[in-house]
Design a protein around this motif. Structure first.
Motif, mmCIF file in Angstrom:
data_model
loop_
_atom_site.group_PDB
_atom_site.id
_atom_site.type_symbol
_atom_site.label_atom_id
_atom_site.label_comp_id
_atom_site.label_asym_id
_atom_site.label_seq_id
_atom_site.Cartn_x
_atom_site.Cartn_y
_atom_site.Cartn_z
ATOM 1 N N ARG A 117 29.372 58.349 15.098
ATOM 2 C CA ARG A 117 29.419 59.010 16.371
ATOM 3 C C ARG A 117 29.211 60.470 16.041
ATOM 4 O O ARG A 117 29.683 60.918 15.259
ATOM 5 N N VAL A 132 29.054 55.513 28.817
ATOM 6 C CA VAL A 132 27.433 55.845 28.386
ATOM 7 C C VAL A 132 26.880 56.391 29.285
ATOM 8 O O VAL A 132 27.070 55.572 30.189
ATOM 9 N N ARG A 133 25.523 57.107 28.924
ATOM 10 C CA ARG A 133 24.377 57.770 29.650
ATOM 11 C C ARG A 133 23.642 56.899 29.316
ATOM 12 O O ARG A 133 22.398 56.775 30.476
ATOM 13 N N ALA A 161 29.950 49.766 26.750
ATOM 14 C CA ALA A 161 28.418 51.217 27.466
ATOM 15 C C ALA A 161 29.500 51.273 28.827
ATOM 16 O O ALA A 161 29.493 52.709 29.164
ATOM 17 N N LEU A 191 24.286 55.750 23.477
ATOM 18 C CA LEU A 191 24.748 54.008 22.556
ATOM 19 C C LEU A 191 24.370 53.070 22.032
ATOM 20 O O LEU A 191 23.068 53.141 22.764
ATOM 21 N N LEU A 237 21.777 53.084 27.190
ATOM 22 C CA LEU A 237 22.338 52.352 26.089
ATOM 23 C C LEU A 237 21.118 51.494 25.512
ATOM 24 O O LEU A 237 19.863 51.215 26.296
ATOM 25 N N VAL A 271 30.119 59.188 25.437
ATOM 26 C CA VAL A 271 28.234 59.613 24.786
ATOM 27 C C VAL A 271 26.701 59.914 25.339
ATOM 28 O O VAL A 271 26.865 58.672 26.694
ATOM 29 N N ASP A 272 26.275 60.761 25.305
ATOM 30 C CA ASP A 272 24.662 60.346 26.077
ATOM 31 C C ASP A 272 23.324 59.296 25.673
ATOM 32 O O ASP A 272 23.072 58.804 26.558
ATOM 33 N N ALA A 310 31.579 54.770 21.546
ATOM 34 C CA ALA A 310 31.453 54.624 22.509
ATOM 35 C C ALA A 310 31.438 55.727 23.779
ATOM 36 O O ALA A 310 30.642 56.416 24.128
#
Length: 305
Positions: free
Chosen positions: A148, A259-260, A254, A225, A262, A222-223, A219
């Motif tokens: 990450r 997550v934003r 996700a 993944l 995927l 995060v912006d 994950a």
């Protein structure tokens, strides 16, 4: 050219196909260039993507199965051949040290001293790099680390509001450093009232794993993944046997992590060039955000802020 993007070099799993090269992922992060899991053919894919050895500043190996590392000898030799002047660190599971040493010196070439080894050990290796890279263990048949990248939180000062209080110049820095400031009028200002915090950009890569706490932690929020989706749910038994993820499982990770964007990759050779919309459809049943089915040589932007 974007300052922040994922360039996909390969999306196959153990066996490459006519349409999909072995794994390989390059993340451009400003002046930094991160190469993850260079499988066979990575040099050629880099050329097709317009990348050179000089673009590399960090290499990260998740584990030492061939589709994630057999391109490393060529990459290292290309770094030497092209005379890359800056250090290029290679992070990898320490349990695979013998494989790293074999790959590093797989054939005769004029060596270079810019390659710096970073073996990773234990459940929580120390972060490294700038911006910091966190590595966490995943659950597979051999030791695997996911990675990450995350920029630190930034504090932005509200200059107009401070100016209205007669605060400018060095006093702004003092408020930011100390958290409070006493003005010439005797007023006490708190940093939280005259600033706002912005999360840094973040990216995580999760490869070759079953569902596990490490994948969820990497994950989280995060912006982008990038995660393996080796199988569809119809092959759940195979996924469990070989400790891989289905598209549904990857999407659920996700969704639960917030997550934003995927990005699904690492597809089994059993799936043909057509039909990958099934992966997207299955993932969409679990994850309502932006879903990308990675293809070789795709350039994938980070979500806008």
């Amino acid at each position: 050219m974007s300052a922040l993007e994922l360039i996909v070099l390969g999306t196959a799993s153990a066996v490459p196909t006519r349409q999909r090269n072995h794994n390989g992922y390059f993340v451009r992060w400003g002046a930094q260039g991160y190469l993850f899991d260079p499988g066979e053919g990575t040099q050629q894919q880099m050329s097709r993507a317009g990348l050179s050895a000089h673009n590399l500043t960090q290499v990260c190996i998740t584990h030492f199965h061939g589709d994630h590392c057999l391109g490393l000898p060529g990459v290292i030799q290309r770094i030497a051949r092209d005379g890359v002047p800056h250090p290029v660190e290679v992070a990898y599971p320490a349990a695979g040290e013998e494989y790293f040493q074999r790959l590093r010196r797989a054939s005769e070439f004029q060596p270079t001293d810019v390659i710096k080894a970073r073996p990773l050990e234990g459940p929580s290796p120390a972060p490294f790099g700038d911006p910091p890279i966190t590595a966490l263990p995943l659950r597979h048949s051999i030791p695997v680390y996911g990675y990450r990248i995350e920029e630190p939180v930034k504090t932005h000062m509200r200059a107009d509001a401070l100016a209205a209080r007669g605060v400018a110049g060095p006093s702004v820095g003092e408020l930011k450093a100390k958290g409070t400031l006493v003005t010439s009028a005797g007023e006490v200002l708190a940093l939280a009232d005259y600033s706002y915090r912005e999360r840094g950009r973040s990216f995580a890569i999760v490869m070759d794993t079953g569902v596990c706490a490490g994948a969820a932690a990497l994950a989280k929020g995060v912006d982008m993944l990038l995660i393996e989706a080796t199988y569809l749910s119809s092959e759940s038994a195979l996924a469990a046997k070989y400790r891989h993820l289905t598209a549904r499982q990857a999407a659920r990770i996700a969704a639960e992590a917030g997550v934003r964007k995927l990005v699904l990759t690492h597809f089994s050779e059993r799936y043909t060039a057509q039909g990958f919309e099934r992966f997207a459809a299955e993932a969409a049943e679990e994850f309502s955000g932006d879903i990308v089915i990675a293809n070789d040589l795709d350039r994938i932007g980070f979500p806008a802020r």
